[in-house]
Design an enzyme around this catalytic site. Structure first.
Site, PDB file in Angstrom:
ATOM      1  N   GLU A 456      38.524  39.541  35.296  1.00 31.84           N
ATOM      2  CA  GLU A 456      39.370  39.643  34.104  1.00 31.84           C
ATOM      3  C   GLU A 456      39.872  38.257  33.675  1.00 31.84           C
ATOM      4  O   GLU A 456      39.870  37.913  32.502  1.00 31.84           O
ATOM      5  CB  GLU A 456      40.560  40.562  34.399  1.00 31.84           C
ATOM      6  CG  GLU A 456      41.524  40.710  33.220  1.00 31.84           C
ATOM      7  CD  GLU A 456      42.744  41.555  33.551  1.00 31.84           C
ATOM      8  OE1 GLU A 456      42.769  42.198  34.622  1.00 31.84           O
ATOM      9  OE2 GLU A 456      43.684  41.564  32.731  1.00 31.84           O
ATOM     10  N   GLU A 572      45.577  44.975  25.803  1.00 28.12           N
ATOM     11  CA  GLU A 572      44.510  45.330  26.742  1.00 28.12           C
ATOM     12  C   GLU A 572      43.318  45.598  25.840  1.00 28.12           C
ATOM     13  O   GLU A 572      43.211  46.649  25.222  1.00 28.12           O
ATOM     14  CB  GLU A 572      44.866  46.602  27.528  1.00 28.12           C
ATOM     15  CG  GLU A 572      46.120  46.500  28.369  1.00 28.12           C
ATOM     16  CD  GLU A 572      45.879  45.897  29.752  1.00 28.12           C
ATOM     17  OE1 GLU A 572      44.741  45.439  30.019  1.00 28.12           O
ATOM     18  OE2 GLU A 572      46.830  45.891  30.560  1.00 28.12           O
TER      19      GLU A 572
HETATM   20 ZN   LIG Z   1      45.558  42.151  33.446  1.00 26.46          ZN
END
Ligand SMILES: [Zn+2]
Length: 610
Positions: A456, A572
């Protein structure tokens, strides 16, 4: 002897293209592949081959693989060796070697360029996959660089990568500086049945064509492109009255000039692998079959994403062959391998959605046209995904204010594939002076979510860097990053950084993760009332500009948005745990799509809060 004279990568670094000197299709070339450990790497030996570019190492953006080296093998001068270094998590069975026409390409993951559907309109040959026997060897081979004579092709390919975009990696340069971007290398140019064919390696793109008089001609500029030396300034007769010439117009721009009395007859048709382009004479292509597989529209959305910009998103079941042409007041998007497209219901729907400026018509067996009404001052950007299953058009400019056309020696027709036409003049300077803090989630020892070797922290950094560029392109002068490399920061340090800089807005980017692999979509989080105002606007841009699943707007007590004084949000943007979203979010196209929506939202919010 096979000459290898270029190495190139696709935008997502999932494919390595090796250009060769061969004019015939490669059939009996000889390759051995071996796997070695510590460090993990795989190499291909291409036998009876000579490398005409210098030995070089390329860092990849693809986080499963760290680098690729191509070199003339030291102990056997007739061998070219390609070494691919990979991380523990990489599944090397994904590496596949293929040929396209006279070139080799190495597939590094599941990204499938549309070659499987190639037909002879663009290339003579079909895909011939070469799989090889898995061999494991413990022999350690040291590859010592062999200096090669520098020839023309060397210089061409070398200059195809400039300092900031692609670069040969020198020993002391840190990895993060080595960013690779693909360029297009033209290695074939010919007239075939009255149509002009350009083949190359990389991804082709065009600028708006220009029509010039005396003699009458149409000029297509091909940006980011290097023309092989032997093709430069070559003039080819199309017929008794028409001819075409290809040149290296600028160091990284090619120019195609067609001398013709009927310039509007020529239209560029993109092959679905984006490596070829056919400048087709309309009269000559009637009945031509461009693909051996048809495609269907699986998703269509036209939305007004701001007062001035309309976005059209179309997705297809299979790679699509299309052309884009602008007439005076009309844009024509023509598909050559569509089936089951219900134009009647499409047109009805357009009327219901008050989009009377869009209509579709069937013009042939598998040929359909979608027409968009345009005014003169409208700009157009077109993007296509590497696997040619998605096209996105951004049409910018209001329909009302039609500029009077200046009578000029050259009349311009915009097909307009120019990528970065940003109009910052409309953003007030007080807004451009706002301090924006961008925060790439995680970093250093904190990798964030991990799936299939993708961290990520790497994707969030890549996106934050893009967002910074995008905002600065639009004229913002105070954009600061909590981190611009792979360093670890505590949440408190991020908040402190924002307050130190007197932030007017704080945007944090993250990727989501779930134990359920099919969970997907994007979310916007806020905590404070100020944050809500910004979250709402940015979320609405994401929602209207992305085709992804909208999971909603949430009030969440995340540390960074809860403690930062300035309006703060946490995005997100996709699920790393979802195979499709993970694959997509690693592409430049997808990232740019999201970045654009965030930037649009941010601008809208900052202007409104003035
Ligand atoms: Zn994160």
């Amino acid at each position: 002897m096979l000459k290898i004279n270029s190495i190139n990568f696709d935008n997502s670094d999932s494919i390595i293209f090796l250009g060769t000197s061969q004019t015939e299709e490669l059939t009996d070339f000889n390759i051995t592949k071996q796997q070695l450990t510590s460090p993990n790497r795989v190499f291909f030996d291409i036998n009876n081959a000579v490398l005409t570019i210098p030995n070089s190492t390329y860092q990849l953006k693809n986080s499963k693989l760290s680098s690729v080296r191509i070199a003339q093998f030291s102990t056997n001068p007739n061998v070219v060796r390609v070494v691919i270094n990979y991380n523990d998590t990489y599944d090397i069975s994904k590496i596949k070697l293929n040929t396209i026409n006279n070139n080799l390409f190495i597939k590094l993951d599941d990204t499938i360029p549309a070659q499987a559907y190639l037909t002879q309109v663009y290339r003579e040959s079909k895909e011939s996959p070469y799989d090889y026997n898995e061999k494991t060897s413990v022999v350690e081979n040291v590859i010592a660089p062999v200096p090669k004579p520098q020839d023309e092709i060397f210089n061409q390919v070398r200059s195809a990568f400039n300092e900031s975009q692609g670069t040969l990696v020198l020993p002391n340069i840190e990895q993060k500086q080595a960013r690779l971007m693909s360029r297009y290398f033209i290695n074939r140019f010919e007239v075939r049945q009255g149509n002009i064919l350009i083949n190359g390696i990389g991804v082709v793109n065009l600028e708006a064509p220009i029509i010039l008089e005396e003699p009458r001609r149409i000029v297509f500029d091909i940006p980011n492109t290097i023309v092989a030396q032997e093709l430069r300034n070559k003039e080819i007769k199309i017929n008794e009255y028409e001819s075409v010439k290809l040149g290296q117009f600028e160091p990284s721009k090619a120019r195609l000039v067609i001398s013709t009395n009927f310039p509007m007859k020529y239209k560029p048709i993109y092959s679905f692998d984006l490596q070829s382009i056919l400048f087709a004479n309309e009269d000559k292509i009637k009945g031509l079959i461009f693909a051996d597989k048809n495609s269907q529209i699986t998703y269509y959305k036209a939305s007004q994403i701001s007062d001035a910009t309309k976005m059209i998103n179309i997705m297809f079941s299979n790679p699509v062959v299309y052309s884009l042409k602008r007439y005076n007041n009309e844009l024509e998007l023509r598909f050559y391998n569509l089936e089951n497209f219900n134009v009647i219901s499409f047109n009805q729907q357009a009327i219901e959605n008050q989009q009377e400026d869009i209509s579709a018509v069937k013009v042939g067996q598998n040929e359909y046209v979608i027409k968009f009404k345009l005014s003169d001052n409208m700009k157009l950007d077109c993007y296509e995904t590497l696997n040619a299953t998605q096209i996105r058009l951004n049409i910018t400019g209001s329909a009302k204010s039609v500029k009077p056309q200046k009578p000029k020696e050259e009349s311009k027709i915009k097909i307009g594939l120019g990528k970065k036409d940003k109009d910052s003049s409309k953003i007030p300077s007080s807004v451009l002076k706002k301090t924006i803090i961008l925060d790439a989630g995680h970093g250093g020892k904190d990798t964030g979510a991990i799936k299939s070797g993708i961290n990520e922290k790497d994707i969030t950094l890549e996106m934050i860097l893009r967002l910074k560029d995008e905002l600065e392109d639009r004229g913002f002068s105070r954009v600061y990053l909590t981190r611009d490399d792979d360093t670890y920061l505590t949440l408190a340090e991020r908040v402190e950084f924002a307050s130190e800089h007197g932030a007017d807005a704080f945007v944090s980017i993250h990727l989501n993760s779930s134990v359920k692999p099919d969970v997907r979509g994007f979310e916007t989080h806020y905590y404070t009332d100020e944050g809500y105002g910004m979250a709402k606007v940015i979320h609405s841009e994401l929602s209207s500009q992305l085709v992804d699943y909208d999971r909603g707007l949430f009030k969440s007590k995340f540390y960074v948005i809860n403690h930062t004084i300035a309006p703060s949000i946490l995005l997100e943007v996709a699920f790393l745990s979802n195979d499709e979203e993970r694959r997509e979010i690693m592409t430049k196209e997808k990232q740019e799509q999201i970045i654009k929506a965030i930037a649009d939202g941010l601008v809208r919010y900052l202007r409104a809060s003035e």
